[in-house]
Design an enzyme around this catalytic site. Sequence first.
Site, PDB file in Angstrom:
ATOM      1  N   TYR A  27     -17.132 -40.075  -1.031  1.00 30.76           N
ATOM      2  CA  TYR A  27     -17.601 -40.603  -2.102  1.00 30.76           C
ATOM      3  C   TYR A  27     -19.395 -40.855  -1.727  1.00 30.76           C
ATOM      4  CZ  TYR A  27     -15.777 -45.331  -0.907  1.00 30.76           C
ATOM      5  OH  TYR A  27     -15.301 -46.489  -0.479  1.00 30.76           O
ATOM      6  N   GLU A  28     -19.812 -41.057  -3.031  1.00 30.47           N
ATOM      7  CA  GLU A  28     -21.112 -41.361  -2.774  1.00 30.47           C
ATOM      8  C   GLU A  28     -22.096 -40.262  -2.434  1.00 30.47           C
ATOM      9  OE1 GLU A  28     -23.734 -43.403  -4.725  1.00 30.47           O
ATOM     10  OE2 GLU A  28     -21.888 -44.407  -4.701  1.00 30.47           O
TER      11      GLU A  28
END
Lengths: 593, 593
Positions: B434-435
Site C-alpha cells: 500500500y501507499e
Amino acid sequence: MPIYTAPTKDAQFILHEVLKITESSVPGYSDLESDFTGAILEEAGKISTEVLHPLNMVGDTEGCTLENGVVRTPKGFKAAFDQLRTGGWPGLDMPEQYGGQYMPYVIGTAVGEMFSASNQAFTMYHGLTHGAASAILAHGTDAQKDTYLPKMITCDWTGTMNLTESHCGTDLGLMRTKAVPTDDGSYKISGEKIFISSGDHDMSDNIIHLVLAKIPGGPEGIRGVSLFIVPKFLINEDGSLGARNGVTCDNIEEKMGIHGNSTCVLNYEGSVGYLLGAENKGMRAMFTMMNEARIGVGMQGLSQADAAYQNAVEYAKERLQGRAVTGDENPDGPADPLIVHPDIRRSLMDQKSFTEGARAFLLWGSSMIDASHRADDEDAEGLVSLLTPVIKGFLTDQGYDMTVQAQQVFGGHGYIEESGMSQYTRDARIAMIYEGANGVQALDLVGRKLGQDGGKHVMAFFAMVMEFGKTNKGKDEAFDRDFLEPLKAASKDLQAAGMYFMQNGVKNPNHALAGSSDFLHLFGHVCLGLMWARMGLAAREALEGGATDAAFYETKLATGRYYMARRLPATAMHLARIESGADTVMALDADQF
Amino acid sequence: MPIYTAPTKDAQFILHEVLKITESSVPGYSDLESDFTGAILEEAGKISTEVLHPLNMVGDTEGCTLENGVVRTPKGFKAAFDQLRTGGWPGLDMPEQYGGQYMPYVIGTAVGEMFSASNQAFTMYHGLTHGAASAILAHGTDAQKDTYLPKMITCDWTGTMNLTESHCGTDLGLMRTKAVPTDDGSYKISGEKIFISSGDHDMSDNIIHLVLAKIPGGPEGIRGVSLFIVPKFLINEDGSLGARNGVTCDNIEEKMGIHGNSTCVLNYEGSVGYLLGAENKGMRAMFTMMNEARIGVGMQGLSQADAAYQNAVEYAKERLQGRAVTGDENPDGPADPLIVHPDIRRSLMDQKSFTEGARAFLLWGSSMIDASHRADDEDAEGLVSLLTPVIKGFLTDQGYDMTVQAQQVFGGHGYIEESGMSQYTRDARIAMIYEGANGVQALDLVGRKLGQDGGKHVMAFFAMVMEFGKTNKGKDEAFDRDFLEPLKAASKDLQAAGMYFMQNGVKNPNHALAGSSDFLHLFGHVCLGLMWARMGLAAREALEGGATDAAFYETKLATGRYYMARRLPATAMHLARIESGADTVMALDADQF
C-alpha cells in the site's frame, strides 16, 4: 479463483531433451518413451487441474476440525482422495509386489509437482503415506511389509511420521517419548508428539503412525532412539481391523497455512507399537528416507512458486494499469496491461527463470535417486546426497520469495484472500521449515556433505561443470558468452567459497558455518546455472535440428539468458559474505543482542 | 505470547548522538533536550508495551466484524483508543492552534515506530486520521480547518483516505467515482471505493472520509480528479452531529494480515461531499502528503522487523537445541541455546543490523521533513523527496524479509499462530503494497526523483557521502577499513548505476526501468551504510570520551561492522543486474510467458 495448468510440456522437455532419460542405462528408464511419459503427465495434470486444484482454496478456508475426538478434512477432500486412490496414483513408484506400478522416482517427482502445485495440503496426505511406506519397505520384516504395504500403497491406510516433541525438533536426542518392551514382543509407547502432518483424518480406514521413541535403559541421546509402527486401529491376524489403539489427537494446530492438512498433536498412552528395524537404530532408519523426503519438500517450493507465477502472468496480461514508457501498447483501451512495465517483467522473469530451472534441477536430482536405487550407482548416490540440502533449502527459500513476488504483481488484490495469492505464500512458507529447517540444511551441506567421502562428490560436481563447459565451448559465440562464461564465473565463486572453508574452517569451524546459508544459495545458483546451460544447449540443438515449435525453444533460450545475466550475479555476493568470515557474525555476547 | 520492548535507548542515541538534533537550527529542535525526548519516548514505550501490544494478537485473531451495517473492532480496541486519545498522542505533532502539541515530526516518527511495532493494525486508525487531518491542514479553508481539525486531532473523529477502486489502484486516472455539484456548493458523491483502511468502526463519533472523485465534464484522466471531504455524519452549524450521510460499509475484506484494522469496501450513494482544495487538483493535494505517508509506511517495515527480531532473540537464548560446534556452552543443560549456532547468529545479526540502521535512516529522513516544513530548507526537501521511495521500498521489502528470518528462528513453532511470529510476517506484508507498491516506488525513484531539479539532489547525496568520508578518514585505521572503505565502494556502485541509467536510459528508458528495483535496493544499502558509518563514528567518539556504558557503544560498532562486511556486498550484485540492461528483461512477447 486462481488458475493452474500442469507444466506437462516443460517436464517432457526436461525428461527427454535435457536428461534424455530413455538413453540412460538405469533399469526401467528405457520404457519411458516420450509418448508414455506424456500420457502419464497428461493424466496427472488432468486430475491436478480438475480435482485437486478446485479444492485448494476450500482447504485453506475450511481447514480441518476436531470434534469429539474425530478429525474431519475439508469438504470434498475425501471424494478427491478416493479418486486419486482409484487411479492408482499413490503407488505410482512403489514395488509391484505390493500393488504399486514401480515407475521410476523421476516420474513420481514430475507427477508430484503437479499434485503439490494444485493442492499442497491435500497432497501431503498421500505424500506422508509414501514416506512411511518407504520406511517399512526399507526396514520392515517380511511380515510387516505384507501387513502394511498393500494397504498403504493404495492409501486405504495412510501413514504419518512422528519425530517432533514440544521441546525438541532438530535435536531429537532430547526426546522423551518412551517405548517399554512387553512380553509379546511389542512395545508400549507413551508420550506426546507435535506437528504431525496428516496426523488424523477421515479419509482412510486406518492410519499407520511411525513413531520415534526411546527404550528405557538404552544409550543416551540420539543413539538411544528407535522407530516404531503404531497403527491407529490394531490389525487382527486375518488382516481385518481390530481395537482402537491408544493414540488420540488432542489438538489441531492453528497454522499460517496448509490449513487443509490436519497438523496434529498426538498423544500416545501406552499405545501398542512394533519395532521397525533394529533397537536404537531409529535415526538410521529415518535417514535412509531423508534424501527423498527432502527432495519432496524442495519440490513443494517449486510447486507453489509455479502455481503463483501462472496467476501472476495471467493477472499481468489482463489488468490494465498505466502506460508503457515506450509508447501505448493498448491504444484503444483505457490503459496498457501490467505486463508492459519493465519492473513487472523483471519480476515475472525472476519467477519464470526460477521455476523452469528448479524443475530441471529437481528432475535431474530425482534421476540420480533412480540411478542410486535401481542401478546401485554410488557416484549418483554421493552426488544426490550432496545436492539434497541444496534442493531442499534453495528451492524452498527461493520458491517462497517467488510466491511473494507473484503476490506483489497483484498489488492490493494480492493481499486479499479472495485472490488466492496469499495462500500460495502462506502454504509455501512451511517448506522452508519442515523436514529440517533450511539453516539445518545449510549445516548439513557445509558440515557434513561437503567433506563426505573425502570431498569426492563436490569435486565430481566441479569436474562435471568444467567438462560441460569444455565439451560445448567454441561452437556458438553467443552461447559461450550468454551461458558458458557466466556459468564458469559462478562455478569459480563456488570453488573459492569451498576453498575458503577448507583453509579457515579447520582453524575455526565457525568460519565455515557462518557462511553456510550463503554457501547453500551460492551452490543453488550454480546448479540452476548448470541446468539453464543444459536447457539452453538442448534448445539450441532443437532449433538447429529444425524443430517445428521454434517459439518454445526461443523462449527457453531467452529465459536462460535472463537467469545467467540477472540471477547468477548473486554468487559473487554470497562469496563476499562467506569470505568475510565468522568474526563479525560471532562478535557479540548473547546479552549484547 | 510475543514480547515487545520499546527501543527508547536506541532512538535516543540516534536523536542525540548521531543526528544531534538540539544543535540544529530547525525551529523547535533546540527544545528537544535529551531528558525531554527521553521522557516522551519512555511514556510512548509504556503505552506501547502495556496497552497496545497486549491487543496485537487479539486483533489478529478476532478481526473486525460487520453486522447489520455496524463495524466492530476487536475487544479492547476502543478502550485502548480512548487511552491513547486521553494521553494526547494523536495530536503530538499537530499545530497547537487546533489542539495539537506541535512537536517535530522526528519525534512523531520515533513514537510512531513504537506504536506500530506493538500493534500495526491498531495504529493505522489514528495514523490514517493524521494523514487526513494533514490534508485538511494543507488544503482546507479556514472554516474547514475549524470544523474538522480540532476533533480529528483528538481522534474524536477519525479519518480515511479513499483512492482505490476495484479496477484502479496505481492508475487513478481510470477512476469512476463521480462528484456532481449541487446548488448549495456541495457535491453529490457516488461510487465504490475499496481497500479503505479504518474505513468504518466503533471507536470514534464520526469518520471524515477524504474521497477522490471526478466532476463530470472535467479533464480526462488524472487531471480531472478532485478531492472531497465526506463525513459519515453530517455536521450541524453548531458543530453537533447531524444526519447520517449516504456512505455505507458493504464489506470488510478478508486479508492476509492486519486483521485488527477494518479494511472496508465503502459505497457512496449521492453522499454529501465538500471540495477540499481546488477543482481537478485532487492529485496535487494527495501528493503533498505523500512523502510523509510513505515514510510512515517505511516505518511500519522497520517496526514489524524490530518486534519480530526481539522475539527471535528471546527464543534463540531460551530454546535449547544442539551443541555449539566449538564446544558445549551450556554443559550442565541438556543442550546449548540456539544462539550459539553460527547460522542463527547470522540471521539475528542480519535483523539487528537492519533494524538499527533502518531506525537511523528513518529518523534522519524525518529530520529532513522538519527542516523542510519548519525552516523551508529546500535542499532538505529535495533530498528527502529523493530518499522517500527508498525509505518506503527498501525498509518494507527488507523489513518483511527480516520478519521471515525471525519466524525461521522459531522453526516449526514459528509456523503455528500461537507463537505470534506468523502475524509479524502477515502484517508486514501489506507495507510492501500500500501507499504505492514497491515497484511503483522504484519507478518514482528512477523515473522521477533521480532527475528532479536537474539531478541536483542525488548529486548532493553523493557529495555528502564523499564529504563524510574525507572528513573522517585517517583518524583510526580500523574505522577506515571497517566503515569508510566499504561505504566508499558501495557508493561507487550506486554512482556507476546512476551513470548507466544516464548513458542508456535516454536511448531506451527500459534500460533504466528494468533496473529500478535493483537501484532502489542498491540505494537503500548505501543509505544504511552511511547510517552505520555515522553511528559507528558516534559510538567511537563516545568511547573515546570515556562513556560509562561502553558495552552499548561496543555493540554498536560490532553491529555496524557486520552490516558493512555482510550486507553491503549486495550493492555489487544490484549493479551487475542493472548493467545487464533491459534486453533479457524485455526479450519475450507477452504470449511467451
